[in-house]
Every structure is written in C-alpha cells, then in structure tokens.
Motif scaffolding. Structure first.
Motif, PDB file in Angstrom:
ATOM      1  N   TRP A  86      40.089  43.665  39.780  1.00 54.04           N
ATOM      2  CA  TRP A  86      39.990  42.592  38.569  1.00 54.04           C
ATOM      3  C   TRP A  86      41.248  41.981  38.202  1.00 54.04           C
ATOM      4  CZ3 TRP A  86      35.330  40.750  37.633  1.00 54.04           C
ATOM      5  CH2 TRP A  86      34.333  41.605  37.759  1.00 54.04           C
ATOM      6  N   GLN A  87      42.030  42.601  38.135  1.00 52.25           N
ATOM      7  CA  GLN A  87      43.656  41.770  38.282  1.00 52.25           C
ATOM      8  C   GLN A  87      44.002  40.993  39.267  1.00 52.25           C
ATOM      9  OE1 GLN A  87      46.550  45.254  38.261  1.00 52.25           O
ATOM     10  NE2 GLN A  87      46.996  45.189  36.109  1.00 52.25           N
ATOM     11  N   GLY A  90      41.555  38.076  38.443  1.00 49.95           N
ATOM     12  CA  GLY A  90      41.811  37.132  36.993  1.00 49.95           C
ATOM     13  C   GLY A  90      43.130  36.188  37.703  1.00 49.95           C
ATOM     14  N   LEU A  91      44.222  36.828  38.256  1.00 53.18           N
ATOM     15  CA  LEU A  91      45.355  35.954  38.703  1.00 53.18           C
ATOM     16  C   LEU A  91      44.706  34.791  39.435  1.00 53.18           C
ATOM     17  CD1 LEU A  91      48.057  38.728  39.591  1.00 53.18           C
ATOM     18  CD2 LEU A  91      47.925  36.975  37.317  1.00 53.18           C
ATOM     19  N   ILE A 101      41.844  33.369  39.462  1.00 49.66           N
ATOM     20  CA  ILE A 101      41.062  32.226  38.564  1.00 49.66           C
ATOM     21  C   ILE A 101      42.134  31.363  37.751  1.00 49.66           C
ATOM     22  CG2 ILE A 101      39.665  32.066  36.571  1.00 49.66           C
ATOM     23  CD1 ILE A 101      38.038  34.362  37.798  1.00 49.66           C
ATOM     24  N   ALA A 102      43.375  32.433  37.342  1.00 47.06           N
ATOM     25  CA  ALA A 102      44.404  31.555  36.396  1.00 47.06           C
ATOM     26  C   ALA A 102      45.101  30.547  37.429  1.00 47.06           C
ATOM     27  CB  ALA A 102      45.190  32.494  35.942  1.00 47.06           C
TER      28      ALA A 102
END
Length: 167
Positions: free
Chosen positions: A86-87, A90-91, A93-94
């Motif tokens: 997930w990390q 998330g990175l 996507i950011a």
C-alpha cells in the motif's frame, strides 16, 4: 557383426553417427548388458585419452541416484499471492497526480503581467502621446532588451559581441 558393432560404438562416442544410427545403437545397448559394459569401457577410454583424468564410479551409481530421487518427498507448497504494497501504491498514485498537475499547468498559458502596459495606455490617451510613447520606447530599449513594447520585439540584438585587446 561384432566388429561392426564395436566400430559403431566408437563412432557413437566420437559423435560421428547420424541420428537414426544413434537411435538404433542405443536401443540395442539398452537391451544387451554386455553391450552396455562395452559402451561404458569405450567412454572411459575416450575420457582418459582426452583429459588424462578419470574418476571411477560403480556401475549402479546412476541407478542409486534414480532410486533416491524416486523416494524423495514431494512438497506442494502453496504460492504466496503478491501482497499489494500500500505504501508503494500510494506513492505511485501521488507521483502520478503531481505529474498530471505539472502537465496540465504547462498546457495552460500563463498570463504575463506587463508592468508597462498601463503606462502605454495612459500615454496614448494624452495630447503628447506619440512623442511620449517614442521616448518611453527608447528608454526601454536602452535599459532592458528583454521587454517588449506594444508586443513588438525590441530592436536590440540577441547577442552582443565584445572584444578586449591588451596593449
């Protein structure tokens, strides 16, 4: 017949037989134990002649290995599913969002504020507008060659040649 068989064994070891003859010889060797031993001796002689070294193993060495492999347990381990990190997601996507914002910002033409545009309008409205406009344009050309007056490119050249001579 025996002489031809010995010659074929020698050719087989030297890799001089074609595919069909090799298959025929191998089927004959698999059916005859004496022929197997002869092939093994020929292989030993060939290896000693080529490398001057040989390590002797028992004739049932390969059979023992096959038996040990047959009795080896088989493990059916379940494969681990690839867990979503997930990390990292998330990175990613950011980073994609930042890239999209930068791309969209580069597509929008920014409005450049010209601090002298209002002055030009005021100069046009007065009675001495043409004389004042010409003086103002000369002033801008003399002091800053990157500014544009009335969307006309300044008359200053893009590059200046400077020379220095030492006497």
């Amino acid at each position: 017949m025996q002489e031809q068989l010995n010659e074929k064994l020698s050719q087989f070891i030297d890799d001089e037989l074609d595919g069909a003859q090799s298959l025929e010889l191998l089927t004959a060797v698999s059916e005859d134990d004496a022929l197997k031993d002869k092939l093994r001796r020929y292989q030993i002689a060939s290896q000693v002649l080529k490398s001057s070294e040989y390590s002797l193993v028992s004739s049932d060495f390969a059979d023992k290995i096959h038996q040990q492999l047959r009795h080896e347990p088989i493990y059916f381990m379940p494969r681990q599913k690839a867990a979503i990190k997930w990390q990292k997601a998330g990175l990613a996507i950011a980073a994609s969002a930042v890239l999209a914002v930068v791309w969209l910002a580069s597509k929008v033409e920014p409005r450049q504020a010209n601090p002298f545009s209002a002055v030009g309008v005021v100069a046009h409205s007065g009675s001495e507008s043409t004389e004042m406009h010409a003086r103002f344009k000369d002033y801008l050309q003399a002091h800053d060659n990157t500014l544009y007056v009335n969307t006309v490119q300044a008359a200053q050249p893009y590059a200046r040649v400077v020379g220095y001579s030492q006497e």
